[in-house]
Design a protein around this motif. Structure first.
Motif, PDB file in Angstrom:
ATOM      1  N   VAL A 123     -14.403   2.496   1.791  1.00 35.69           N
ATOM      2  CA  VAL A 123     -13.475   2.566   0.657  1.00 35.69           C
ATOM      3  C   VAL A 123     -14.251   2.571  -0.649  1.00 35.69           C
ATOM      4  O   VAL A 123     -15.254   1.877  -0.798  1.00 35.69           O
ATOM      5  CB  VAL A 123     -12.494   1.370   0.685  1.00 35.69           C
ATOM      6  CG1 VAL A 123     -11.792   1.192  -0.658  1.00 35.69           C
ATOM      7  CG2 VAL A 123     -11.447   1.557   1.778  1.00 35.69           C
TER       8      VAL A 123
ATOM      9  N   VAL B 299       0.870  -1.178   0.000  1.00 38.70           N
ATOM     10  CA  VAL B 299       0.000   0.000   0.000  1.00 38.70           C
ATOM     11  C   VAL B 299       0.901   1.221   0.000  1.00 38.70           C
ATOM     12  O   VAL B 299       1.734   1.387   0.912  1.00 38.70           O
ATOM     13  CB  VAL B 299      -0.930   0.013   1.233  1.00 38.70           C
ATOM     14  CG1 VAL B 299      -1.756   1.298   1.273  1.00 38.70           C
ATOM     15  CG2 VAL B 299      -1.838  -1.217   1.233  1.00 38.70           C
TER      16      VAL B 299
ATOM     17  N   LEU C 203      -6.215   2.488   4.450  1.00 38.56           N
ATOM     18  CA  LEU C 203      -6.851   2.934   3.209  1.00 38.56           C
ATOM     19  C   LEU C 203      -7.842   4.062   3.485  1.00 38.56           C
ATOM     20  O   LEU C 203      -8.777   4.279   2.718  1.00 38.56           O
ATOM     21  CB  LEU C 203      -7.563   1.750   2.534  1.00 38.56           C
ATOM     22  CG  LEU C 203      -6.674   0.554   2.166  1.00 38.56           C
ATOM     23  CD1 LEU C 203      -7.496  -0.524   1.476  1.00 38.56           C
ATOM     24  CD2 LEU C 203      -5.506   0.983   1.289  1.00 38.56           C
TER      25      LEU C 203
ATOM     26  N   THR D  86      -7.536   3.066  -4.471  1.00 39.93           N
ATOM     27  CA  THR D  86      -8.682   3.292  -3.596  1.00 39.93           C
ATOM     28  C   THR D  86      -8.752   4.749  -3.153  1.00 39.93           C
ATOM     29  O   THR D  86      -7.742   5.460  -3.123  1.00 39.93           O
ATOM     30  CB  THR D  86      -8.604   2.405  -2.343  1.00 39.93           C
ATOM     31  OG1 THR D  86      -7.476   2.803  -1.538  1.00 39.93           O
ATOM     32  CG2 THR D  86      -8.466   0.932  -2.711  1.00 39.93           C
TER      33      THR D  86
END
Length: 248
Positions: free
Chosen positions: A168, A100, A138, A205
């Motif tokens: 998300v 990520v 996220l 995202t």
């Protein structure tokens, strides 16, 4: 009861049968040696979940008997199947990779299940389901990369799906939300259909409404409390999991 030691002659018989008959609609598309893999990703504001499913054809299922039937009594008990499922899922978690914003995440194993069904010539085929999870931030925009833990050295159908979870919005994804094989239950057939060989995905995202993208059948029954295993008698080969409708 049929001894596990008689598996090798049965596999010779299987090779003869399958070499002279047409494949059925639900046969493994790449043959009785194949190990097929599905990763069902769900991305939420604080985590990434992967429901990893491995559908082993007749021969790799037989090859795993020694590691599964640990007491060598010719029967895979629920306890033996549960132990083998936990072991295989832990190894799968170690092989799976994701990052990520360029930072790697660490996968943990949750529930696991190893169940059996009937394959060609009545021989067992194995279905492993692993609930994997990695903590991930996220809550702000993020580029996510994913590399499957599928064994690329083994022939097999390989696919990845991805959907959004809590908080998300999935704004870009190389992976579709739906499995074309119904999570390795019904493989596409027909002229021109080519087996998938997908082992990586890239996604982006953004924060968004919970569940703004959904609808994939990710095979997540294990995470919802499915029973871990069903006994398999290698002689009269019983498959309670198929008869009771328990998820695999």
């Amino acid at each position: 009861m049929l001894s596990v030691r008689r598996t090798a002659p049965l596999l010779v018989l299987l090779a003869l049968i399958t070499s002279t008959t047409e494949p059925t609609a639900h046969a493994h598309p790449l043959g009785n040696f194949s190990v097929n893999h599905h990763d069902g990703l769900r991305l939420s504001h604080d985590r990434i979940e992967d429901t990893a499913v491995v559908d082993s054809a007749e021969i790799p299922t037989a090859q795993d008997e020694d590691a599964t039937d640990t007491d060598r009594d010719g029967t895979v008990s629920p306890a033996e199947a549960a132990d083998r499922a936990a072991e295989r899922c832990a190894e799968l978690a170690r092989r799976t990779r994701a990052s990520v914003r360029g930072e790697p995440v660490v996968w943990r194993t949750g529930r696991s299940a190893l169940t059996y069904g009937k394959g060609a010539a009545g021989l067992p085929v194995a279905r492993l389901t692993c609930a994997l999870r990695a903590d991930a931030d996220l809550s702000r925009s993020a580029d996510v990369t994913f590399a499957s833990g599928a064994d690329v050295a083994r022939t097999g159908w390989k696919e990845i799906t991805a959907v959004a979870g809590d908080g998300v919005r999935l704004v870009a994804s190389s992976a579709p939300p739906k499995s074309p094989s119904d999570v390795l239950r019904r493989y596409p057939t027909g002229e021109g259909v080519r087996p998938l060989d997908v082992t990586g995905a890239t996604l982006r995202t953004e924060p968004g409404a919970a569940g703004s993208v959904s609808g994939a059948d990710d095979g997540s029954s294990v995470a919802d409390g499915a029973p871990g295993a069903s006994a398999v008698d290698r002689g009269v080969v019983l498959f309670p999991a198929l008869e009771t409708g328990s998820p695999a």
